[in-house]
Design an enzyme around this catalytic site. Structure first.
Site, short mmCIF file in Angstrom:
data_model
loop_
_atom_site.label_atom_id
_atom_site.label_comp_id
_atom_site.label_asym_id
_atom_site.label_seq_id
_atom_site.Cartn_x
_atom_site.Cartn_y
_atom_site.Cartn_z
N ASP A 21 0.83 -1.21 0.00
CA ASP A 21 0.00 0.00 0.00
C ASP A 21 0.87 1.26 0.00
O ASP A 21 0.64 2.19 0.80
CB ASP A 21 -0.93 0.02 1.23
N GLU A 190 -11.43 0.46 -3.69
CA GLU A 190 -10.75 0.96 -2.48
C GLU A 190 -9.51 1.72 -2.90
O GLU A 190 -9.30 1.96 -4.09
CB GLU A 190 -10.41 -0.22 -1.55
C1 6LW Z 1 -5.73 -2.20 2.06
C2 6LW Z 1 -6.44 -2.31 0.79
C3 6LW Z 1 -5.62 -3.32 0.20
O1 6LW Z 1 -6.32 -1.41 3.01
O2 6LW Z 1 -5.30 -4.21 1.17
O3 6LW Z 1 -4.24 -3.74 -1.55
C4 6LW Z 1 -5.65 -3.64 2.40
N1 6LW Z 1 -5.18 -3.20 -0.97
O4 6LW Z 1 -6.47 -1.18 0.01
C5 6LW Z 1 -4.61 -3.96 3.42
O5 6LW Z 1 -3.34 -3.70 2.92
#
Ligand code: 6LW
Length: 541
Positions: A21, A190
């Site tokens: 991230d 997300e």
């Molecule tokens: C993070 C989400 C994700 O919050 O995995 O790769 C979660 N994306 O965006 C935890 O790293």
């Protein structure tokens, strides 16, 4: 650490090992990057670079217990997905403690710290981002999925992205969260980040979930509140069904160079084996972004991020090697060392016997919430780790040694324990609810060198005592520590530990710890011996 292999190219990942991230910002010629840290303390590692390839650890954003309570964090709970931004002389980092408190913002004038105490932001979801634009501070996150539906107006999507306005110094919301986009149809929209370029606001997301279906998507609008139109070119980055050593690439943050070029950082994994699996967690990769004539971006090579690529147009920093030996000669621990959930008393660990780490476990063990373990990331499939430990176990159930650890139910350890005739070495394998211990050798004395050699498939532990005899344990199957087996969002750590489930252990003194990658092939016993020849082994008695 560095991904550099030649003056003109670099290799991905630029920050190998568990560094997921990633979020990045630039101030002048200097870049700053933060990553998620989950249940590890200190939280949110921060790195700096001027060439985007060679990254120097600056420390951690959350380095005081008052900033970071992980007491309720299960494995892969705790701190998710930070964003770093710089505005008007202040650095801001926002992230989520999913195990207590939710979203928070901290700020600092110097990215090396100190960072402020967190202020909390009353918006649900994960993956918060900050966007400073025309006098407003936008606070963008995903929407927490709820069985009864999200708490804000969202007729079309159960999941999506919401945005509010925030005062970043107090966390107070200045405008209530609004649904702004549902993404392009992939699951788990997300990791939003907003940017302005020309007449458009661009909203970059991750979709597909952080597994093999992961991707980076993008939409644009003439307003930061939408409506957003999805790129007609499809995902900005996708390695789905792409034959690449890098998989599951997603969760990107875009940024500009001083010359105006755009680049991105993202996370990716490097699976090995016929039935792919990975041990190293999600790693940080780098790729160029180019703008098409229609003002939509293209990343990497038509959405694929190559392992070897031309370097950014920046003066290359000298190669910095952060691996090799740590002599523990300082009164503090280098940033690579991490605790699980709660710090050990660093003054005691580093100060009780200057030049050595002193590990004393009190009613704790490797399978507990607060193990007396100091770990660093395994950043390479092939590596050798070695440590010298002086230890005289007094009680029957205490031990000290070296461990490779994914979480409290998935780890391997070579333990030095009390034995009727003296001391013995035991190989401990913990895989879910199963634990297997195997005797390795009866040892003489109290001064030992423990070694673990890793490759794609195995870990091999060995121990050498004062008598110079090397006792090698049976190799153990690395698959049990992989994300595909053990689950979660993190990667494997290796380091020294002490344990004493019932009482207080005798001190285990750690003189030094070596970690050496084997970039050109599998680590093996002969390479371990080469290291042995090149590292002075002083002070044995
Ligand atoms: C993070 C989400 C994700 O919050 O995995 O790769 C979660 N994306 O965006 C935890 O790293």
């Amino acid at each position: 650490m560095t991904g550099s292999i030649s003056p003109r190219t670099f290799t991905n990942p630029v920050i190998p090992g568990f560094h997921p991230d990633p979020s990045i910002c630039r101030v002048g010629d200097q870049f700053y990057l933060v990553v998620s840290s989950f249940e590890y303390f200190p939280g949110i590692p921060i790195f700096t670079s001027t060439d985007l390839v060679s990254w120097t650890p600056l420390g951690h954003v959350l380095d005081r217990p008052s900033q970071l309570d992980l007491s309720s964090a299960p494995p892969s709970g705790g701190i998710y997905a930070p964003t770093i931004r710089h505005h008007n002389g202040h650095f801001f980092v926002t992230a989520t403690n999913v195990s207590g408190g939710g979203h928070f913002i901290v700020h600092a004038e110097d990215p090396a710290g100190p960072w402020s105490e967190p202020v909390w932001v009353d918006q649900n979801g994960i993956d918060p981002s900050l966007f400073f634009d025309r006098g407003h501070v936008y606070f963008t996150s995903n929407i927490e999925p709820r069985p009864e539906g999200p708490h804000i107006e969202n007729p079309d999507f159960v999941r999506g992205i919401q945005q509010s306005l925030v005062d970043p110094f107090t966390g107070r919301l200045l405008a209530a969260p609004q649904f702004i986009w549902g993404g392009t149809g992939g699951r788990y929209p997300e990791a939003p980040h907003m940017y302005r370029r020309g007449e458009y606001y661009y909203l970059v997301l991750a979709e597909g979930g952080t597994e093999y279906g992961h991707m980076v998507t993008i939409g644009r609008s003439s307003s930061p509140w939408g409506p957003f139109e999805a790129s007609p070119w499809g995902p900005l980055v996708s390695h789905r069904s792409v034959a690449s050593p890098l998989q599951a690439v997603g969760h990107a943050d875009l940024f500009t160079l001083p010359n105006g070029e755009w680049w991105l950082v993202a996370l990716g994994i490097r699976p090995v084996g016929q039935w792919p699996r990975h041990l190293l967690g999600r790693e940080t990769v780098l790729a160029p972004v180019r703008w098409r004539d229609d003002d939509w971006p293209e990343a990497g090579d038509q959405g694929e991020i190559k392992v070897e690529q031309p370097r950014p147009a920046l003066a290359a920093e000298p190669r910095v090697e952060h691996n090799a030996r740590d002599d523990f000669d300082l009164q503090t621990l280098a940033p690579k060392w991490q605790f699980v959930r709660r710090p050990l008393e660093v003054d005691e660990v580093c100060g009780a016997r200057p030049g050595w780490l002193t590990l004393v476990a009190t009613k704790s063990a490797l399978d507990g919430l607060y193990p007396c373990f100091i770990g660093r990331r395994q950043q390479h499939y092939s590596f050798v780790a070695r440590t010298r430990i002086e230890y005289r176990p007094e009680q029957q159930d205490e031990e000290a040694g070296i461990a490779v650890r994914m979480n409290e139910t998935h780890f391997f350890a070579l333990a030095i324990r009390r034995h009727a005739e003296g001391v013995e070495a035991t190989l401990r394998q913990r895989v879910g609810a199963l634990e297997v211990c195997a005797d390795v050798a009866v040892l003489q004395g109290s001064d030992f060198v423990l070694r673990v050699v890793g490759d794609d498939d195995h870990y091999r532990f060995s121990i050498e005592g004062c008598d110079g005899l090397v006792h090698t344990a049976a190799s153990v199957d690395a698959r049990f520590l992989t994300t595909e087996f053990a689950g979660g969002f993190t990667g494997v750590f290796v380091g020294p530990y002490a344990a004493s489930p019932a009482g207080r252990s005798s001190p285990a003194y750690v003189d030094w710890f070596d970690y050496l990658p084997e970039p050109d092939g599998k680590a093996n016993e002969s390479s371990a011996r080469t290291i042995e020849k090149t590292t002075a082994f002083v002070g044995r008695n």
